[in-house]
Design a protein around this motif. Structure first.
Motif, PDB file in Angstrom:
ATOM      1  N   ALA A   4      14.958  62.563  34.234  1.00  0.00           N
ATOM      2  CA  ALA A   4      14.667  61.303  33.558  1.00  0.00           C
ATOM      3  C   ALA A   4      15.772  60.304  33.854  1.00  0.00           C
ATOM      4  CB  ALA A   4      14.548  61.507  32.047  1.00  0.00           C
ATOM      5  N   PHE A   5      15.389  59.027  33.941  1.00  0.00           N
ATOM      6  CA  PHE A   5      16.360  57.947  34.132  1.00  0.00           C
ATOM      7  C   PHE A   5      16.617  57.271  32.805  1.00  0.00           C
ATOM      8  CE2 PHE A   5      14.955  57.985  38.594  1.00  0.00           C
ATOM      9  CZ  PHE A   5      16.193  57.912  39.222  1.00  0.00           C
ATOM     10  N   ALA A   6      17.853  56.827  32.632  1.00  0.00           N
ATOM     11  CA  ALA A   6      18.122  55.985  31.479  1.00  0.00           C
ATOM     12  C   ALA A   6      17.558  54.591  31.754  1.00  0.00           C
ATOM     13  CB  ALA A   6      19.620  55.901  31.243  1.00  0.00           C
ATOM     14  N   GLU A   7      17.303  53.856  30.703  1.00  0.00           N
ATOM     15  CA  GLU A   7      16.758  52.517  30.835  1.00  0.00           C
ATOM     16  C   GLU A   7      17.831  51.600  31.418  1.00  0.00           C
ATOM     17  OE1 GLU A   7      14.452  49.483  27.843  1.00  0.00           O
ATOM     18  OE2 GLU A   7      15.166  51.411  27.105  1.00  0.00           O
ATOM     19  N   VAL A   8      17.437  50.771  32.353  1.00  0.00           N
ATOM     20  CA  VAL A   8      18.405  49.818  32.901  1.00  0.00           C
ATOM     21  C   VAL A   8      18.349  48.563  32.035  1.00  0.00           C
ATOM     22  CG1 VAL A   8      19.052  48.432  34.869  1.00  0.00           C
ATOM     23  CG2 VAL A   8      18.166  50.726  35.201  1.00  0.00           C
ATOM     24  N   LEU A   9      19.402  48.313  31.290  1.00  0.00           N
ATOM     25  CA  LEU A   9      19.419  47.178  30.368  1.00  0.00           C
ATOM     26  C   LEU A   9      20.182  46.036  31.010  1.00  0.00           C
ATOM     27  CD1 LEU A   9      20.466  49.374  27.359  1.00  0.00           C
ATOM     28  CD2 LEU A   9      18.189  48.441  27.763  1.00  0.00           C
ATOM     29  N   ASP A  10      19.720  44.823  30.776  1.00  0.00           N
ATOM     30  CA  ASP A  10      20.449  43.681  31.362  1.00  0.00           C
ATOM     31  C   ASP A  10      21.715  43.452  30.559  1.00  0.00           C
ATOM     32  OD1 ASP A  10      17.846  43.713  30.534  1.00  0.00           O
ATOM     33  OD2 ASP A  10      17.865  41.597  29.969  1.00  0.00           O
ATOM     34  N   GLU A  11      22.771  43.216  31.278  1.00  0.00           N
ATOM     35  CA  GLU A  11      24.086  43.130  30.626  1.00  0.00           C
ATOM     36  C   GLU A  11      24.422  41.656  30.410  1.00  0.00           C
ATOM     37  OE1 GLU A  11      26.697  45.355  33.215  1.00  0.00           O
ATOM     38  OE2 GLU A  11      24.921  46.438  33.870  1.00  0.00           O
ATOM     39  N   GLU A  12      23.954  41.106  29.281  1.00  0.00           N
ATOM     40  CA  GLU A  12      24.253  39.682  29.069  1.00  0.00           C
ATOM     41  C   GLU A  12      25.638  39.560  28.424  1.00  0.00           C
ATOM     42  OE1 GLU A  12      21.965  40.930  25.386  1.00  0.00           O
ATOM     43  OE2 GLU A  12      21.287  40.752  27.450  1.00  0.00           O
ATOM     44  N   GLY A  13      26.483  38.891  29.134  1.00  0.00           N
ATOM     45  CA  GLY A  13      27.823  38.596  28.610  1.00  0.00           C
ATOM     46  C   GLY A  13      28.620  39.833  28.284  1.00  0.00           C
ATOM     47  N   GLY A  14      28.432  40.897  29.036  1.00  0.00           N
ATOM     48  CA  GLY A  14      29.074  42.160  28.714  1.00  0.00           C
ATOM     49  C   GLY A  14      30.584  42.047  28.691  1.00  0.00           C
ATOM     50  N   GLU A  15      31.135  41.345  29.645  1.00  0.00           N
ATOM     51  CA  GLU A  15      32.597  41.272  29.790  1.00  0.00           C
ATOM     52  C   GLU A  15      33.250  40.734  28.521  1.00  0.00           C
ATOM     53  OE1 GLU A  15      34.679  42.034  32.464  1.00  0.00           O
ATOM     54  OE2 GLU A  15      32.909  43.116  33.185  1.00  0.00           O
ATOM     55  N   ASP A  16      32.694  39.639  28.037  1.00  0.00           N
ATOM     56  CA  ASP A  16      33.319  38.989  26.873  1.00  0.00           C
ATOM     57  C   ASP A  16      33.255  39.877  25.649  1.00  0.00           C
ATOM     58  OD1 ASP A  16      33.761  36.907  28.504  1.00  0.00           O
ATOM     59  OD2 ASP A  16      31.894  35.850  27.947  1.00  0.00           O
TER      60      ASP A  16
END
Lengths: 385, 1008
Positions: A337-349
């Motif tokens: 099974a693959f984990a869901e690919v989630l969009d990383e909005e503003g992850g760095e901050d």
């Protein structure tokens, strides 16, 4: 991307992949793995009927129980916070449990490898469906689109479950939570396909009815959809092909690439088009017989197969080229099974502001996990692509 | 009995649902029979069609007579259960009637149960209900009745094969088996008899009947016959314990032991005479060893775990036996104890001198012979008889002496006196087998040690008075070096005890300093005390646990070599070549542009592709040829996977040969490997399995001949092996000896092993098959020995025949060119003198182990031994010995002694040759070999004069006898012709020897 550049990349390869983590907890072979709650939990089910819910941030079990007397064929989840867990066992039961995150502390964390005999506390049972089939085909699930009104409905999410029916090759569709029979689909008429082996459901956004991909014992793969020309609940085959010489073992719809994949007990992995798509059918002779499980990542770029030779192989979804051979298990692999690919909005901050524990959670969420379950009872976690 | 009540009522509840059906059918039959039934019962029992009436029916049973009537009138199931319950209950009937007490009424009831109830109801009953029936029948009358019934049925089934009879037989067989299981059956019959019958005479009579039935093995015989009939009709495939006389004896032993431990206190004085009658009968059953084994083991277990009473019970029981039975009992016990020991101590018995075994064994002997004079006397008599002593194991012997020393130490003087007398006796020295002499010497030394420690003067007196010195000097005179050596050792050991330091006897020769001599000298220090019974239990457990442990060694522990190199540098990742498959829908080629820019990972270290196109044929766990000895052993033990086993056995011989000089792998496991190979079963129908196994076994022997060959020789006589397996072992011994002697290439008996070199130097198998042309049809192992024997025989006879032909055609000397050249041919093909390693170790490694074990076997078991009942085995043994003797050749160490012993053995077997022509042939062949190998004819005539003359006379007799038969008419055909040729050859040889001797006496003057 132009061809010469990619060709250059092709020639230089990454070193062989190694697993990031191994989860040892089951004593019997793992039959199914499933990521839920935005990649924070992993649900695994084994052949003795045990199910373990793992916390992926800590890699520790948070709930262990034995929902089925026979082996677990499939697990799933549904709900806002994935608070409803579905397990499907060979004891002809499909059970839906309520397992909320705040309740997790109350469950046993003793793994079956430590104690496989004593009873554990079970979650609250919401639904119990009888599955009157004797085969190994797991259930498939899709969401029912809400009525097309402008404001989102406050009612809870509704789902559709597909399970094999009483007769060979028949598919039953049941709606939850209303627990009503949605449809019954007969086996394909034109040819004798034998038992139903694998199912996959997909709800196209444009339609009110789901698409059903089914794999059969004879090696046939069929795609069903609702017949819009008749008013009755009739279903028609839009696609029927026999790419495999052996029974189909797994089938998965990849909506992003408008196709679906099938794997079987022989060495062929095949791609089939969804209706009204331009994807051409294609099959690859992998020369590794017995691809038990096939999983497509949520972004549709890659898919993986778990094979009886103990290797998990990752393929590019568009070209179907073999990208990686993941070798760690010594016994055959039965689940992937693959984990869901989630969009990383503003992850760095955001990461900067968090505590260590929260950073860890965020990191785990963002990782592109691939989980593989094997006959040896171990689950390996890989971080690829 | 109240327990049964509970159980059955519980069952009733459970069965309520099923009952209505049974009821219905029962009621129907009853309806049809209504008229006659009412006539019989005289109206006392109401006949009816409803359930309520049935109840009345059952309630009417007030007396045993009523019960009998009901049993006879085909009752309904629950009526029957009710009645049976009443019958088995202690107070079921008012008048004090008890089914277990013998009497006319109970006999009728039992008869009714056996003849009508059992055939009808047994198959459909469940456990608890069956228990009721067995409870009713578990009495003297019941057993008798079942046996009689089975006998009757057997007679009928033999007369006419009726299927319904077979069904009934099967049912009764099941009942009898059910009754004859469990360790407490005899106890329960006994207590039942005690409780039910007041009259003592009646009780005794009944018990005698039971002892007769059980002790004579009648029940076992009848059941075994029944089992045969059932099997022949395909009705049954499971073997019953009771029908197997060995298991039956063990069952009896367990039951007697159980009685002993359970019956104590009052009433026990009656049980011992009763049990002693049973034991006496049972000892003559034919499997006394399993009887005494199970009897003792259970008694010991009870006495160790529960209470000491059972051991006291055993003692009392033995005291109650008659004198003759006591002696037999002791004999069997000793034999059992000897057998335990021979299992536990392996190759290095002498070196380890397992004295803990002796103390453990002494514990039991001490317990059973305690304060019983007759048993002590018998033990003394046994120890004084050299033949009996040689049949006992070393530990059993030591234990016996220890027991005597502890209980009646005075009697040891007598043993020493008698022993010294026979030890020094001329006749004994010359004519008894060496094994007996050795055993006697050991007994003497051990016993003297005890006496010396207790009373040094007594030993001194005994030794001085008994003509001991005369005995020693008698021994020193003997030609037989072993006998001489024994005399020296005994003399030195005894002298070290009694003489002052200055005047001790010391021969100071080289052979007095060997390990063995030291061991003998240390025997006088043996001082075992009877140990605890727990030790014996542990000993028995370890001796029995051992074979199991070999079995359970898991083959799973093998390291995974499949697809994973375990050492060496990492292989570079191989490039996957893209397959071009014509007929596929689409190809994978040229996909690079579509791969979304994902960078592929390199392949892992191995990623084997399937060998088969067809998915159903893919086998990912292909066995590899074994690389280590432990791999090989695991593969040979594999009874599940066909190809693993086959690869294992196929590579066994080459692997063992390759490894025998490489590290200690083979030496460490040689014995275990040998054991696996000896007992190997071919569960997969392997081609040329026997040959492969033989070759592997030969390789094992050759890995360390001086220790493995004697070990294998012992195995050939001990253990539970089949005749074929024993033959294979002997053949392996024989052929390995020949190979050791350098006779390997000459005869082509040992085929070229396919790949004794490392496999890397070999072509791939299909090419190898093309280029290697040695596709010979290989003979089976026993044929192998046979053909070796034939070649040798031919080579022995040919020169004689040629010279005879030479003489008879003396007038044609001029034209004898052809003969001359053919003799050159013979000269040329004669084997080159290869280093003969066999000659050095032949005596200790090959010859004496086999000879001694044979003699021991014959003294222990006499005509009951498989070696005397199966001529084929004996023939194989003689031929093996003869071949080895020939291979070892004139250079053999200690040749004179070997020849003497071998010759004696052969002469002693003359009587066996009377009945069997194959034995005769083997004997003549062996004699011929002995004469051939002893090249120095003068010496033969001097040392073996008597044997020589005896041989000549006997061969003469054989020659004449066979001459009379008509079978010899066709020259060169048939067994008799061969025997005649051989005996003629023996005659010629002996003649030559005698002539040579005569020449030596007369000088060359006379022209004889």
């Amino acid at each position: 991307m132009d061809a010469p550049a990619s060709h250059q990349i092709q020639s230089s390869t990454l070193p062989p992949a190694q697993p990031s983590y191994i989860l040892r907890g089951h004593t019997a072979q793992i039959h199914c793995v499933h990521f839920l709650r935005k990649n924070l939990r992993l649900l695994t089910g084994d052949a003795d009927g045990w199910v373990v819910l793992w916390n992926l941030a800590t890699k520790r079990p948070v709930a262990v129980w034995k929902p089925h007397a026979g082996s677990v064929l499939g697990v799933g989840s549904w709900g806002d916070e994935d608070e409803n867990v579905i397990t499907h066992g060979r004891d002809n039961k499909l059970l839906v449990w309520q397992l909320r995150e705040q309740d997790e502390v109350t469950f046993s964390k003793t793994l079956p490898i430590d104690d496989a005999t004593s009873e554990r506390k079970q979650p609250w049972l919401l639904h119990s469906l009888d599955v009157n089939a004797l085969n190994f085909c797991s259930f498939a699930m899709s969401h029912i689109p809400p009525p097309t009104t402008n404001d989102p409905p406050p009612t809870p999410d509704k789902i559709l479950l597909a399970v094999p029916g009483l007769q060979d090759g028949m598919i039953n569709l049941t709606a939850l939570p209303s627990n009503t029979r949605y449809a019954t689909i007969p086996p394909p008429k034109s040819t004798n396909t034998g038992m139903l082996m694998a199912l996959s459901l997909h709800q196209p956004p444009s339609s009110a009815h789901p698409l059903i991909a089914a794999g059969y014992e004879s090696g046939h793969v069929a795609l069903w959809r609702h017949n819009p020309t008749t008013s009755l609940q009739t279903w028609q085959t839009t696609y029927l092909s026999q790419p495999h010489s052996q029974p189909v073992l797994s089938i998965a719809i990849a909506p992003h690439t408008a196709c679906f994949f099938s794997s079987s007990a022989d060495a062929v992995v095949a791609r089939h088009p969804l209706p009204e798509s331009s994807t051409e059918p294609k099959s690859v002779q992998t020369r590794h017989a017995g691809q038990q499980a096939l999983a497509v990542r949520s972004d549709g770029r890659v898919f993986a197969t778990a094979g009886w030779d103990g290797r998990v192989r990752v393929y590019a979804a568009r070209g179907m080229g073999e990208l990686a051979v993941l070798k760690w298990h010594r016994e055959g692999c039965y689940a992937a099974a693959f984990a869901e690919v989630l969009d990383e909005e503003g992850g760095e901050d955001r990461e900067k502001a968090l505590t260590v524990a929260q950073q860890r959670v965020a990191r785990v969420r963002a990782t592109h996990w691939l989980a593989a379950g094997s006959k040896d009872g171990k689950v390996s976690l890989w971080d690829v692509y | 009995m109240s327990n049964i009540w509970k159980v059955v009522s519980h069952v009733d509840d459970k069965q309520k649902d099923d009952r209505s059906v049974a009821q219905l059918s029962a009621v129907q039959t009853r309806n049809e029979r209504a008229a006659t039934h009412s006539d019989i019962t005289n109206g006392a029992v109401q006949t009816g069609v409803t359930k309520s009436v049935t109840k009345v029916d059952v309630d009417c049973i007030k007396t045993p007579e009523d019960a009998l009537r009901l049993l006879k009138s085909e009752p309904a199931t629950d009526d029957l259960i009710f009645t049976l319950r009443r019958l088995t209950a202690a107070d079921g009937f008012d008048q004090g009637f008890d089914l277990r007490s013998p009497g006319p009424l109970s006999a009728q009831i039992i008869n009714a149960i056996v003849s009508s109830v059992v055939p009808n109801f047994w198959p459909s009953f469940n456990r608890e209900e069956r228990f009721l029936i067995t409870e009713c029948l578990a009495s003297v009358a019941g057993l008798n009745s079942i046996v009689a019934r089975i006998q009757l049925l057997l007679k009928q089934s033999r007369a006419a094969k009726a299927d319904d009879q077979v069904e009934v037989l099967k049912t009764l067989f099941g009942v009898a088996n059910e009754i004859c299981t469990g360790n407490d059956r005899i106890l329960r019959i006994w207590t039942g008899l005690q409780a039910s019958t007041r009259d003592r005479i009646k009780r005794d009579l009944a018990w005698k009947e039971l002892a007769n039935l059980l002790g004579s093995g009648k029940i076992s015989n009848v059941l075994a016959e029944a089992e045969d009939v059932l099997q022949s009709t395909g009705g049954k495939d499971k073997r019953s314990i009771i029908a197997n006389s060995n298991g039956y004896a063990a069952w009896l032993g367990r039951n007697i032991a159980h009685c002993l431990s359970s019956i104590t206190g009052e009433g026990s004085n009656e049980v011992y005479p009763a049990l002693s009658v049973l034991l006496a009968r049972a000892l003559s059953l034919g499997h006394p060893i399993s009887l005494v084994k199970s009897l003792h083991l259970h008694t010991l277990q009870d006495s160790v775990t529960v209470t000491d009473d059972s051991l006291n019970g055993l003692k009392t029981l033995i005291r109650n036996l008659q004198a003759f039975t006591k002696r037999r009992y002791l004999d069997h016990t000793l034999r059992w104890l000897s057998s335990i020991d021979s299992i536990t101590s392996g190759v290095d018995k002498k070196e380890h001198g397992a004295s803990s075994n002796a103390t453990a064994i002494a514990a039991l002997l001490h317990a059973v012979t305690n304060d019983d004079n007759a048993l002590h006397q018998h033990l003394i008599a046994t120890l004084s008889d050299a033949a009996l002593v040689s049949a006992m194991s070393l530990d059993a012997r030591n234990a016996s002496i220890a027991v005597l020393a502890a209980d009646v130490s005075d009697e040891l003087d007598g043993i020493i006196e008698k022993g010294l007398k026979s030890f020094g006796d001329q006749l004994f020295i010359r004519h008894s087998p060496i094994l007996q002499q050795e055993s006697l010497a050991q007994v003497l030394l051990v016993a003297s040690g005890y006496v010396h420690r207790r009373e040094p003067m007594a030993l001194l007196m005994t030794i001085r008075s008994s003509g001991h010195m005369q005995g020693v000097s008698n021994r020193l005179d003997v030609a037989n070096p072993r006998a001489r050596w024994l005399g020296m050792v005994v003399g030195m050991a005894l002298s070290s005890l009694v003489d002052k330091p200055g005047s001790k006897l010391n021969f100071g020769t080289e052979d007095m300093k060997s390990e063995e001599a030291k061991w003998y000298l240390s025997l006088v220090n043996t001082g075992d005390r009877p140990g605890t019974l727990q030790e014996l239990l542990d000993l028995v457990k370890s001796s029995e646990g051992r074979p199991k442990r070999w079995k359970t060694a898991q083959p799973q522990t093998m390291p995974k070599i499949n697809g994973k190199p375990t050492f060496g540098p990492l292989r570079p990742p191989e490039k996957r070549q893209t397959e071009v498959e014509g007929a596929r829908i689409a190809e994978v080629t040229g996909t690079d542009s579509e791969d979304d820019g994902l960078k592929p990972y390199a392949k892992p270290d191995s990623d084997a592709e399937d060998s088969e196109e067809d998915a159903t044929l893919v086998n990912r766990h292909k066995p590899r040829p074994p690389v280590y000895i432990r791999d090989l052993m695991a593969m040979l033990r594999d009874t599940e996977k066909h190809d693993r086993f086959q690869i294992g056995i196929r590579h066994a011989a080459t692997l063992i040969r390759r490894k025998s000089n490489f590290g200690k792998e083979v030496t460490d496991h040689a014995e275990e490997l040998g054991r696996i190979l000896c007992g190997l079963q071919d569960s997969f129908d392997t081609e040329t399995f026997d040959e492969l196994r033989l070759q592997a076994l030969i390789a094992v022997v050759l890995s360390d001949p001086s220790s493995i060959a004697p070990w294998l020789g012992r195995q050939a006589f001990g253990g539970d092996f089949s005749i074929a397996q024993r033959c294979v072992m002997l053949t392996a011994i024989g052929l390995s000896g020949r190979e050791l002697a350098g006779l390997r290439e000459q005869d082509g008996l040992n085929p070229d092993l396919p790949d004794a070199s490392f496999p890397s130097k070999q072509l791939p198998s299909h090419l190898h098959a093309v280029y290697s042309s040695n596709s010979s049809n290989t003979p089976t192992p026993s044929n192998r020995l046979e053909s070796a024997h034939r070649t040798l025989e031919h080579s022995l006879l040919q020169p004689m025949a040629l010279s005879a032909a030479d003489k008879s055609t003396a007038q044609l000397d001029a034209v004898k060119v052809r003969t001359f050249s053919s003799r050159m041919e013979v000269e040329r093909t004669k084997r080159k003198p290869a280093p003969n390693k066999l000659a050095q170790i032949f005596a200790e490694g090959y010859f004496y182990p086999l000879l001694n074990r044979y003699q021991q076997e014959i003294t222990s078991y006499g005509s009951g031994s498989v070696w005397s009942t199966t001529p084929f085995l004996l023939v194989t043994l003689i031929k093996t010995l003869a071949l080895l003797f020939h291979a070892s050749g004139p250079a053999t160490l200690n040749l004179a002694q070997l020849s003497a012993d071998f010759w004696d053995l052969l002469l002693s077997l003359r009587i066996r040759a009377v009945g069997d022509v194959t034995v005769l042939e083997a004997l003549l062949f062996a004699l011929l070999t002995v004469l051939e190998v002893n090249e120095d004819k003068g010496q033969v005539a001097q040392e073996h004069a008597k044997r020589l003359i005896e041989t000549q006379q006997w061969a003469d007799l054989v020659f004449e006898r066979t001459g009379e038969g008509r079978l010899v008419q066709q020259e060169g055909k048939g067994e008799e012709a061969k025997v005649r040729t051989l005996s003629a050859a023996v005659l010629v040889k002996t003649g030559e020897v005698i002539e040579a001797h005569r020449k030596m006496l007369m000088g060359d003057m006379t022209d004889f």
